[in-house]
Design a protein around this motif. Sequence first.
Motif, PDB file in Angstrom:
ATOM      1  N   GLY A 107       0.823  -1.207   0.120  1.00  0.00           N
ATOM      2  CA  GLY A 107       0.012  -0.055  -0.111  1.00  0.00           C
ATOM      3  C   GLY A 107       0.937   1.353   0.116  1.00  0.00           C
ATOM      4  O   GLY A 107       0.214   2.280   0.526  1.00  0.00           O
ATOM      5  N   THR A 108       1.945   1.335  -0.780  1.00  0.00           N
ATOM      6  CA  THR A 108       2.912   2.438  -0.527  1.00  0.00           C
ATOM      7  C   THR A 108       2.832   3.028  -2.010  1.00  0.00           C
ATOM      8  O   THR A 108       3.346   4.021  -2.299  1.00  0.00           O
ATOM      9  CB  THR A 108       4.207   2.164  -0.215  1.00  0.00           C
ATOM     10  OG1 THR A 108       5.081   1.153  -1.181  1.00  0.00           O
ATOM     11  CG2 THR A 108       4.457   1.509   1.095  1.00  0.00           C
ATOM     12  N   ALA A 136      21.389   3.085   6.411  1.00  0.00           N
ATOM     13  CA  ALA A 136      20.725   3.627   5.325  1.00  0.00           C
ATOM     14  C   ALA A 136      19.698   2.757   5.072  1.00  0.00           C
ATOM     15  O   ALA A 136      18.443   3.141   4.499  1.00  0.00           O
ATOM     16  CB  ALA A 136      21.689   3.637   4.093  1.00  0.00           C
ATOM     17  N   VAL A 137      19.510   1.367   5.001  1.00  0.00           N
ATOM     18  CA  VAL A 137      18.419   0.427   4.649  1.00  0.00           C
ATOM     19  C   VAL A 137      17.317   0.748   5.756  1.00  0.00           C
ATOM     20  O   VAL A 137      16.174   0.805   5.089  1.00  0.00           O
ATOM     21  CB  VAL A 137      18.996  -0.918   4.763  1.00  0.00           C
ATOM     22  CG1 VAL A 137      17.802  -2.026   4.709  1.00  0.00           C
ATOM     23  CG2 VAL A 137      20.193  -1.023   3.863  1.00  0.00           C
ATOM     24  N   ARG A 138      17.629   1.058   7.051  1.00  0.00           N
ATOM     25  CA  ARG A 138      16.750   1.207   7.986  1.00  0.00           C
ATOM     26  C   ARG A 138      16.001   2.756   7.523  1.00  0.00           C
ATOM     27  O   ARG A 138      14.775   2.800   8.098  1.00  0.00           O
ATOM     28  CB  ARG A 138      17.178   1.164   9.326  1.00  0.00           C
ATOM     29  CG  ARG A 138      17.994  -0.116   9.740  1.00  0.00           C
ATOM     30  CD  ARG A 138      18.486  -0.113  11.048  1.00  0.00           C
ATOM     31  NE  ARG A 138      17.475  -0.487  12.144  1.00  0.00           N
ATOM     32  CZ  ARG A 138      17.621  -0.305  13.271  1.00  0.00           C
ATOM     33  NH1 ARG A 138      18.787   0.172  13.734  1.00  0.00           N
ATOM     34  NH2 ARG A 138      16.639  -0.234  14.157  1.00  0.00           N
ATOM     35  N   VAL A 139      16.791   3.491   7.362  1.00  0.00           N
ATOM     36  CA  VAL A 139      16.025   4.847   7.198  1.00  0.00           C
ATOM     37  C   VAL A 139      15.131   4.700   6.184  1.00  0.00           C
ATOM     38  O   VAL A 139      14.135   5.356   5.850  1.00  0.00           O
ATOM     39  CB  VAL A 139      17.358   5.997   7.059  1.00  0.00           C
ATOM     40  CG1 VAL A 139      17.031   7.195   6.469  1.00  0.00           C
ATOM     41  CG2 VAL A 139      18.182   6.189   8.410  1.00  0.00           C
ATOM     42  N   ASP A 140      15.607   4.132   4.902  1.00  0.00           N
ATOM     43  CA  ASP A 140      14.941   4.238   3.683  1.00  0.00           C
ATOM     44  C   ASP A 140      13.618   3.272   3.819  1.00  0.00           C
ATOM     45  O   ASP A 140      12.622   3.812   3.638  1.00  0.00           O
ATOM     46  CB  ASP A 140      15.782   3.400   2.714  1.00  0.00           C
ATOM     47  CG  ASP A 140      15.113   3.542   1.272  1.00  0.00           C
ATOM     48  OD1 ASP A 140      14.882   4.818   0.689  1.00  0.00           O
ATOM     49  OD2 ASP A 140      14.655   2.570   0.437  1.00  0.00           O
ATOM     50  N   HIS A 141      13.648   2.127   4.557  1.00  0.00           N
ATOM     51  CA  HIS A 141      12.564   1.340   4.982  1.00  0.00           C
ATOM     52  C   HIS A 141      11.695   2.228   5.938  1.00  0.00           C
ATOM     53  O   HIS A 141      10.279   2.363   5.520  1.00  0.00           O
ATOM     54  CB  HIS A 141      12.934   0.076   5.596  1.00  0.00           C
ATOM     55  CG  HIS A 141      11.913  -0.481   6.065  1.00  0.00           C
ATOM     56  ND1 HIS A 141      11.365  -1.257   5.326  1.00  0.00           N
ATOM     57  CD2 HIS A 141      10.950  -0.731   7.134  1.00  0.00           C
ATOM     58  CE1 HIS A 141      10.283  -2.352   5.881  1.00  0.00           C
ATOM     59  NE2 HIS A 141       9.933  -1.468   7.048  1.00  0.00           N
ATOM     60  N   ALA A 142      12.048   2.693   6.862  1.00  0.00           N
ATOM     61  CA  ALA A 142      11.045   3.564   7.433  1.00  0.00           C
ATOM     62  C   ALA A 142      10.397   5.051   6.838  1.00  0.00           C
ATOM     63  O   ALA A 142       9.173   5.319   7.226  1.00  0.00           O
ATOM     64  CB  ALA A 142      11.788   4.219   8.875  1.00  0.00           C
ATOM     65  N   ALA A 143      11.171   5.348   5.889  1.00  0.00           N
ATOM     66  CA  ALA A 143      10.561   6.651   5.079  1.00  0.00           C
ATOM     67  C   ALA A 143       9.464   6.179   4.133  1.00  0.00           C
ATOM     68  O   ALA A 143       8.567   6.889   3.768  1.00  0.00           O
ATOM     69  CB  ALA A 143      11.721   7.284   4.137  1.00  0.00           C
ATOM     70  N   ARG A 144       9.577   5.117   3.776  1.00  0.00           N
ATOM     71  CA  ARG A 144       8.740   4.249   2.719  1.00  0.00           C
ATOM     72  C   ARG A 144       7.558   3.544   3.206  1.00  0.00           C
ATOM     73  O   ARG A 144       6.602   3.322   2.432  1.00  0.00           O
ATOM     74  CB  ARG A 144       9.371   3.574   1.767  1.00  0.00           C
ATOM     75  CG  ARG A 144      10.397   4.163   0.778  1.00  0.00           C
ATOM     76  CD  ARG A 144      11.226   3.167   0.265  1.00  0.00           C
ATOM     77  NE  ARG A 144      12.324   3.387  -0.650  1.00  0.00           N
ATOM     78  CZ  ARG A 144      12.602   3.544  -1.942  1.00  0.00           C
ATOM     79  NH1 ARG A 144      11.329   3.380  -2.843  1.00  0.00           N
ATOM     80  NH2 ARG A 144      13.460   3.951  -2.443  1.00  0.00           N
ATOM     81  N   ARG A 145       7.618   2.829   4.443  1.00  0.00           N
ATOM     82  CA  ARG A 145       6.775   1.809   4.814  1.00  0.00           C
ATOM     83  C   ARG A 145       5.441   2.185   4.902  1.00  0.00           C
ATOM     84  O   ARG A 145       4.210   1.410   4.633  1.00  0.00           O
ATOM     85  CB  ARG A 145       7.245   1.367   6.293  1.00  0.00           C
ATOM     86  CG  ARG A 145       7.135   1.939   7.285  1.00  0.00           C
ATOM     87  CD  ARG A 145       7.513   1.079   8.477  1.00  0.00           C
ATOM     88  NE  ARG A 145       7.737   2.029   9.547  1.00  0.00           N
ATOM     89  CZ  ARG A 145       6.739   2.172  10.175  1.00  0.00           C
ATOM     90  NH1 ARG A 145       5.506   1.946  10.046  1.00  0.00           N
ATOM     91  NH2 ARG A 145       6.727   2.865  11.687  1.00  0.00           N
ATOM     92  N   LEU A 146       4.895   3.641   5.185  1.00  0.00           N
ATOM     93  CA  LEU A 146       3.391   3.965   5.490  1.00  0.00           C
ATOM     94  C   LEU A 146       3.393   5.465   4.527  1.00  0.00           C
ATOM     95  O   LEU A 146       4.140   6.212   4.732  1.00  0.00           O
ATOM     96  CB  LEU A 146       3.298   4.291   6.821  1.00  0.00           C
ATOM     97  CG  LEU A 146       2.793   3.064   7.748  1.00  0.00           C
ATOM     98  CD1 LEU A 146       2.397   3.364   9.306  1.00  0.00           C
ATOM     99  CD2 LEU A 146       1.494   2.242   7.176  1.00  0.00           C
ATOM    100  N   VAL A 150      -1.379   7.754  -0.133  1.00  0.00           N
ATOM    101  CA  VAL A 150      -1.665   6.429  -0.904  1.00  0.00           C
ATOM    102  C   VAL A 150      -2.790   5.568  -0.539  1.00  0.00           C
ATOM    103  O   VAL A 150      -3.571   5.032  -1.154  1.00  0.00           O
ATOM    104  CB  VAL A 150      -0.413   5.620  -1.249  1.00  0.00           C
ATOM    105  CG1 VAL A 150      -0.564   4.439  -1.856  1.00  0.00           C
ATOM    106  CG2 VAL A 150       0.630   6.605  -1.879  1.00  0.00           C
ATOM    107  N   LEU A 151      -2.726   5.188   0.683  1.00  0.00           N
ATOM    108  CA  LEU A 151      -3.638   4.239   1.365  1.00  0.00           C
ATOM    109  C   LEU A 151      -4.927   4.907   1.257  1.00  0.00           C
ATOM    110  O   LEU A 151      -5.910   3.996   0.986  1.00  0.00           O
ATOM    111  CB  LEU A 151      -3.455   4.180   2.992  1.00  0.00           C
ATOM    112  CG  LEU A 151      -2.357   3.349   3.237  1.00  0.00           C
ATOM    113  CD1 LEU A 151      -2.029   3.400   4.771  1.00  0.00           C
ATOM    114  CD2 LEU A 151      -2.281   1.708   2.816  1.00  0.00           C
ATOM    115  N   ALA A 152      -5.225   6.272   1.371  1.00  0.00           N
ATOM    116  CA  ALA A 152      -6.687   6.617   1.067  1.00  0.00           C
ATOM    117  C   ALA A 152      -7.128   6.801  -0.143  1.00  0.00           C
ATOM    118  O   ALA A 152      -8.110   6.212  -0.399  1.00  0.00           O
ATOM    119  CB  ALA A 152      -6.506   8.266   1.680  1.00  0.00           C
ATOM    120  N   ARG A 153      -6.188   6.943  -1.255  1.00  0.00           N
ATOM    121  CA  ARG A 153      -6.344   6.627  -2.488  1.00  0.00           C
ATOM    122  C   ARG A 153      -6.977   5.330  -3.042  1.00  0.00           C
ATOM    123  O   ARG A 153      -7.734   4.926  -3.818  1.00  0.00           O
ATOM    124  CB  ARG A 153      -5.469   7.159  -3.354  1.00  0.00           C
ATOM    125  CG  ARG A 153      -5.139   8.635  -3.717  1.00  0.00           C
ATOM    126  CD  ARG A 153      -4.026   8.795  -4.537  1.00  0.00           C
ATOM    127  NE  ARG A 153      -4.484   9.021  -5.810  1.00  0.00           N
ATOM    128  CZ  ARG A 153      -3.872   8.779  -6.956  1.00  0.00           C
ATOM    129  NH1 ARG A 153      -2.433   8.803  -6.913  1.00  0.00           N
ATOM    130  NH2 ARG A 153      -4.362   8.867  -8.162  1.00  0.00           N
TER     131      ARG A 153
END
Length: 235
Positions: A107-108, A136-146, A150-153
Amino acid sequence: MLADRDDRLRIAEVFHSIQGEGGLVGMPSFFIRTTGCNLRCEWCDTPYTSWQPEGEWWTIEDLVAAVPVSARHVVITGGEPLLWPNLPQLTAALRAAGRHVTIETAGTIYQALECDLMSVSPKLANSDPGPHRPPAVRVDHAARRLDITVLARLLDRYACQLKFVVAEPDDLREIDALLARLPSLAPEAVLLMSLGSSVAEVMARGRWLTELCKERGYRYTPRLHIDLYGDTRGT
Ligand code: SF4
């Protein structure tokens, strides 16, 4: 991610099984699992689509032809199938062939396409890749995961279910806060399932998770494929 030809997608696996989770649990279904994901969940049960994506290139025509005549339901899962710009052509071809199409997504990403059920599994903080991964992997995941927009659409356009992987009772605070921002969603469309890759793990969490479902009117979803086959690829 772009296919190197418009009519092809990279596919990790296809298989005929039963739907193990969500509102259509128990439904015989043909699964098309695309490879590639924009997230990196620590507990990802298909690392061969995310951490180490693998798979062969299939044409849309060959994917549609691979669906057995008896399989009325087709589930397009991943990885993240909505990464594929030609997914609308695949879902249109499957529906033209008379199939019921479910898309399983985190749902992203939004795309306009034909489908009968959008099964959205927003990723909670418990999906963090973990301290053993590069920052960097953790930061990227946190920025993208919700992505609430997009969920509302997705909720606005599609018949949706929202399916959450729950590790601890505290996760419900995060789920409740998210759902408060999506007020059009009925509690019956919210499904909670246990984190776990074994029957014992799923059942242990399921005992307290069902109590939390009763308090809120959310649904509990089993993980029937684990009951039947264990944590086995292609089931
Ligand atoms: S979104 Fe799904 S496929 Fe992607 S890393 Fe998380 S669990 Fe794996």
